[in-house]
Design an enzyme around this catalytic site. Sequence first.
Site, PDB file in Angstrom:
ATOM      1  N   GLY A   9       0.819  -1.223   0.000  1.00 39.68           N
ATOM      2  CA  GLY A   9       0.000   0.000   0.000  1.00 39.68           C
ATOM      3  C   GLY A   9       0.845   1.261   0.000  1.00 39.68           C
ATOM      4  O   GLY A   9       2.081   1.209   0.029  1.00 39.68           O
ATOM      5  N   GLN A  10       0.156   2.411   0.008  1.00 44.30           N
ATOM      6  CA  GLN A  10       0.858   3.703  -0.047  1.00 44.30           C
ATOM      7  C   GLN A  10       1.811   3.850   1.133  1.00 44.30           C
ATOM      8  O   GLN A  10       2.973   4.199   0.966  1.00 44.30           O
ATOM      9  CB  GLN A  10      -0.179   4.841  -0.020  1.00 44.30           C
ATOM     10  CG  GLN A  10       0.446   6.223  -0.117  1.00 44.30           C
ATOM     11  CD  GLN A  10      -0.478   7.345   0.334  1.00 44.30           C
ATOM     12  OE1 GLN A  10      -1.443   7.123   1.069  1.00 44.30           O
ATOM     13  NE2 GLN A  10      -0.156   8.544  -0.080  1.00 44.30           N
ATOM     14  N   LEU A  11       1.320   3.553   2.341  1.00 44.82           N
ATOM     15  CA  LEU A  11       2.181   3.652   3.540  1.00 44.82           C
ATOM     16  C   LEU A  11       3.037   2.401   3.683  1.00 44.82           C
ATOM     17  O   LEU A  11       4.242   2.470   3.927  1.00 44.82           O
ATOM     18  CB  LEU A  11       1.299   3.827   4.785  1.00 44.82           C
ATOM     19  CG  LEU A  11       2.016   3.773   6.130  1.00 44.82           C
ATOM     20  CD1 LEU A  11       3.003   4.925   6.267  1.00 44.82           C
ATOM     21  CD2 LEU A  11       1.000   3.781   7.270  1.00 44.82           C
ATOM     22  N   ASP A  32       1.063  -9.077   1.561  1.00 37.63           N
ATOM     23  CA  ASP A  32      -0.124  -8.385   1.018  1.00 37.63           C
ATOM     24  C   ASP A  32      -0.931  -9.389   0.202  1.00 37.63           C
ATOM     25  O   ASP A  32      -0.497 -10.515  -0.032  1.00 37.63           O
ATOM     26  CB  ASP A  32       0.299  -7.176   0.146  1.00 37.63           C
ATOM     27  CG  ASP A  32      -0.784  -6.091   0.145  1.00 37.63           C
ATOM     28  OD1 ASP A  32      -0.435  -4.902   0.331  1.00 37.63           O
ATOM     29  OD2 ASP A  32      -1.975  -6.436   0.005  1.00 37.63           O
ATOM     30  N   ASP A  51      -3.879 -13.102   2.837  1.00 33.44           N
ATOM     31  CA  ASP A  51      -5.203 -12.505   3.020  1.00 33.44           C
ATOM     32  C   ASP A  51      -5.431 -12.474   4.525  1.00 33.44           C
ATOM     33  O   ASP A  51      -5.508 -13.534   5.156  1.00 33.44           O
ATOM     34  CB  ASP A  51      -6.271 -13.378   2.320  1.00 33.44           C
ATOM     35  CG  ASP A  51      -7.676 -12.821   2.549  1.00 33.44           C
ATOM     36  OD1 ASP A  51      -8.601 -13.237   1.831  1.00 33.44           O
ATOM     37  OD2 ASP A  51      -7.838 -11.963   3.453  1.00 33.44           O
ATOM     38  N   TYR A 141     -15.403   3.115   6.659  1.00 36.69           N
ATOM     39  CA  TYR A 141     -13.964   3.148   6.990  1.00 36.69           C
ATOM     40  C   TYR A 141     -13.754   3.804   8.367  1.00 36.69           C
ATOM     41  O   TYR A 141     -13.090   3.248   9.241  1.00 36.69           O
ATOM     42  CB  TYR A 141     -13.233   3.930   5.913  1.00 36.69           C
ATOM     43  CG  TYR A 141     -11.796   4.261   6.206  1.00 36.69           C
ATOM     44  CD1 TYR A 141     -11.412   5.561   6.541  1.00 36.69           C
ATOM     45  CD2 TYR A 141     -10.797   3.291   6.132  1.00 36.69           C
ATOM     46  CE1 TYR A 141     -10.089   5.876   6.787  1.00 36.69           C
ATOM     47  CE2 TYR A 141      -9.465   3.605   6.380  1.00 36.69           C
ATOM     48  CZ  TYR A 141      -9.132   4.899   6.702  1.00 36.69           C
ATOM     49  OH  TYR A 141      -7.811   5.211   6.963  1.00 36.69           O
TER      50      TYR A 141
HETATM   51  C1  VAH Z   1      -8.358   8.177   3.285  1.00 36.06           C
HETATM   52  N1  VAH Z   1      -5.945   8.565   3.158  1.00 36.06           N
HETATM   53  O1  VAH Z   1      -8.491   9.161   2.592  1.00 36.06           O
HETATM   54  C2  VAH Z   1      -7.001   7.964   3.977  1.00 36.06           C
HETATM   55  C3  VAH Z   1      -6.987   8.625   5.333  1.00 36.06           C
HETATM   56  C4  VAH Z   1      -7.527  10.702   6.608  1.00 36.06           C
HETATM   57  C5  VAH Z   1      -7.548  10.026   5.304  1.00 36.06           C
HETATM   58  O2  VAH Z   1      -7.629   7.847   6.255  1.00 36.06           O
HETATM   59  O3  VAH Z   1      -9.239   7.387   3.450  1.00 36.06           O
END
Ligand code: VAH
Length: 316
Positions: A9-11, A32, A51, A141
């Site tokens: 991922g990005q991070l 991953d 997974d 999320y």
């Molecule tokens: C998102 N980059 O946009 C993430 C993050 C605060 C944003 O959680 O979902």
Amino acid sequence: KILVTGACGQLGSELTLELRKIYGEAQVIAADIAVPKQKELAESGPFEILDVLDRHHLADLAYKHEFTQIYHLAAVLSATGEKRPKFTWKVNMKGLENILDLTLEKGIQRVYWPSSIAVFGPGTPRQHTPQHTIMDPNTVYGISKLTGERFCEYYATRYNLDIRSLRYPGLIGYKALPGGGTTDYAVDIYHKALEDAPFECYLAENTYLPMMYMPDALKATLEVMHAPTENIKVRSSYNLTAMSFSPAEIAASIQKHIPDFKITYKPDYRQQIAASWPESIDDSAAQQDWNWRPSYDLARMTQDMLENLKKQKAGL
Ligand code: VAH
């Protein structure tokens, strides 16, 4: 050994490289759901397809590699999450539960799990949002990250596990493309500026959001994970930020380098998500407990992003 889930991922892709510099390549197992596209990551050390919903495979890997630390980054982010709410809840919650249960069963010494400013919602004070305040997230999320914070604090307290967490703002970096975040316009804008392409922003021009350059996010993650246990007073997740800016402001910072860069605005469903999040964050708890200080502001980030993206595009 250290396990990094969501390592592509990005991070995850940048954190894996940093951890390998510190602990040695062979000590950091990147995992991953699919093999890494990034050459640097693929060639820099051991990789496992994983997974995080598969607890048996997770247990097999823990047995094979004898993990002592886990950085559990695998998750579905906010924008994608609103398109696939049930899948997002499953991956983000069941995945975390599997990692927490493994930590308990195997006596994993230290766990890092990222939270987000997405745990805040429309009822949260939006300026200098405090560490302890109203939290009414209205994205799957954000709900999964808030619930995750409660679970991490519960496992840390009841079972005396060393679990640490940061509420990241939007993260911006040049090494890996982001996936499905609401803040990701702030990465794409640099790529478009270097392609001399006009940039159509999916957020309104004055939408302020807390943001951070990737080197600062990596620094904060390693600082909170390396701080003495007695310094960690927050076991839900630390507020963290470096700066706040709007699309208009980041565009202006780019125009100082690329005067002809053009931006237009066409808000979409992500505008509602951004509008439910804070505009600025009070991260004084992180400053007090483990001396957090950011190094990059908007001008310095823009300078570094454009410089490194140019090098990448020139194949250097
Ligand atoms: C998102 N980059 O946009 C993430 C993050 C605060 C944003 O959680 O979902």
